[in-house]
Write a protein that holds these residues in place. Structure first.
Motif, mmCIF file in Angstrom:
data_model
loop_
_atom_site.group_PDB
_atom_site.id
_atom_site.type_symbol
_atom_site.label_atom_id
_atom_site.label_comp_id
_atom_site.label_asym_id
_atom_site.label_seq_id
_atom_site.Cartn_x
_atom_site.Cartn_y
_atom_site.Cartn_z
ATOM 1 N N LYS A 257 55.513 13.469 39.794
ATOM 2 C CA LYS A 257 55.662 12.721 41.119
ATOM 3 C C LYS A 257 56.904 12.114 41.571
ATOM 4 O O LYS A 257 57.449 12.438 42.582
ATOM 5 N N SER B 40 49.916 13.051 51.537
ATOM 6 C CA SER B 40 48.673 12.117 51.237
ATOM 7 C C SER B 40 47.613 12.474 52.149
ATOM 8 O O SER B 40 47.911 12.099 53.396
ATOM 9 N N HIS C 237 46.409 14.892 49.005
ATOM 10 C CA HIS C 237 47.045 16.297 48.563
ATOM 11 C C HIS C 237 46.198 17.415 48.972
ATOM 12 O O HIS C 237 44.694 17.198 49.002
ATOM 13 N N LEU D 147 50.587 15.389 36.628
ATOM 14 C CA LEU D 147 50.804 14.964 38.070
ATOM 15 C C LEU D 147 51.804 13.631 38.138
ATOM 16 O O LEU D 147 52.540 13.618 39.051
ATOM 17 N N ASP D 148 51.537 12.888 37.305
ATOM 18 C CA ASP D 148 52.402 11.656 37.279
ATOM 19 C C ASP D 148 53.745 11.824 36.938
ATOM 20 O O ASP D 148 54.752 11.260 37.389
ATOM 21 N N LEU E 72 51.697 18.912 46.090
ATOM 22 C CA LEU E 72 51.908 17.374 46.122
ATOM 23 C C LEU E 72 52.968 17.074 47.377
ATOM 24 O O LEU E 72 52.997 15.899 47.663
ATOM 25 N N GLU F 166 56.375 13.703 49.968
ATOM 26 C CA GLU F 166 55.036 13.437 49.276
ATOM 27 C C GLU F 166 53.899 13.652 50.533
ATOM 28 O O GLU F 166 53.959 12.970 51.359
#
Length: 279
Positions: free
Chosen positions: A85, A93, A95, A81-82, A30, A91
């Motif tokens: 977060k 992007s 993943h 996962l939420d 993540l 983080e």
């Protein structure tokens, strides 16, 4: 019962003699770090790494940014996962992800890993699943670091070619230094946070599972990939040293030229003043 909902820690029976029960395992990177302190998403199973029993599966969280989801449905994975977060630092992007399948076998002697196939386990015990989670998490993190270092090499190669052919450094030195800095951060991450070469804590309590973990290391080529990554990082570090020396030399040369120019200007002004004073 869905195979992804099989309770971990038990040995379920299969309705078909030729269809061994399986567990879906998904590792997701993540971000740079995950803070699991004070997290309560289920019954705790382990503290290092932080692992929780969620629904019929297992969630294992590694501080270096990877979470491993074992035996969960896609909808359950999304909820986890939420939830994690807000605890992610740096983080990513998109993943980084890797998946695997764990499959029951008849006995411990049959615990083998077929190349590209499922991971055969005598039972879906927490200890065994934690070992798989550790290996898969390290593999996922290595994949991310390998790509970052590869990006640095893509820039270093034309830089070295131009330096060799034309004898000068490219103008995009700031970008090169930034990429080299990223590679050095990878070196710090691999050596400090991820500690790929270190064995998981569960082996201290269950040394009999060492053979299984050795097979996992071989399957994901953890040691080989770590050695290759460290060799590349050494080249990057040497390139960074060489580039720093070149930049320092160029700056010193420019400074010397500036000093000489100032001296010449001062001499010229002095001569003008002397000549003007004689008239």
């Amino acid at each position: 019962m869905n195979v992804d909902q099989l309770p971990v820690g038990t040995t379920p029976t299969s309705p078909k003699p030729d269809a061994a029960p399986t567990l879906r395992i998904r590792a997701v990177m993540l971000g740079e770090r995950i803070n699991p302190s004070g997290l309560e998403i289920g019954a705790p199973v382990s503290s290092t790494p932080a692992a929780f029993r969620v629904h019929a599966g297992l969630v294992v969280i590694f501080r270096y940014g990877v979470v491993v989801l074992i035996g969960l449905l896609p909808s359950e994975e999304k909820v986890v996962l939420d939830t994690l977060k807000p605890r992610v630092i740096g983080e990513l992007s998109p993943h980084e992800e890797e998946t695997a399948q764990a499959q029951l076998c008849k006995d411990e002697n049959a615990e083998v890993i077929q190349p590209g196939g499922p991971i055969n386990l005598a039972k879906f015990s927490d200890d065994r699943l934690l070992l798989i989670a550790d290996a898969l998490a390290k593999s996922t993190s290595l994949a991310r670091d390998e790509r970052r270092v590869a990006a640095v090499f893509d820039v270093i190669e034309p830089f070295a070619r131009e330096l060799g052919e034309k004898g000068r450094t490219p103008r995009r030195r700031k970008g090169i230094l930034q990429l080299i800095g990223n590679a050095l951060l990878v070196q710090q991450r691999v050596a400090g946070r991820v500690a790929v070469a270190e064995k998981p804590d569960v082996l201290w309590e269950k040394p009999q599972l060492d053979r299984l973990y050795s097979r996992l290391e071989d399957e994901y080529e953890l040691k080989e990939r770590l050695d290759t990554l460290e060799r590349k990082l050494k080249v990057v570090a040497e390139t960074a040293d060489a580039l720093t020396d070149i930049i320092d030399t160029q700056r010193s040369l420019r400074l010397e030229i500036a000093v000489v120019v100032l001296i010449v200007i001062e001499v010229v002004i002095g001569c003008i003043q002397i000549l003007s004073g004689t008239h």
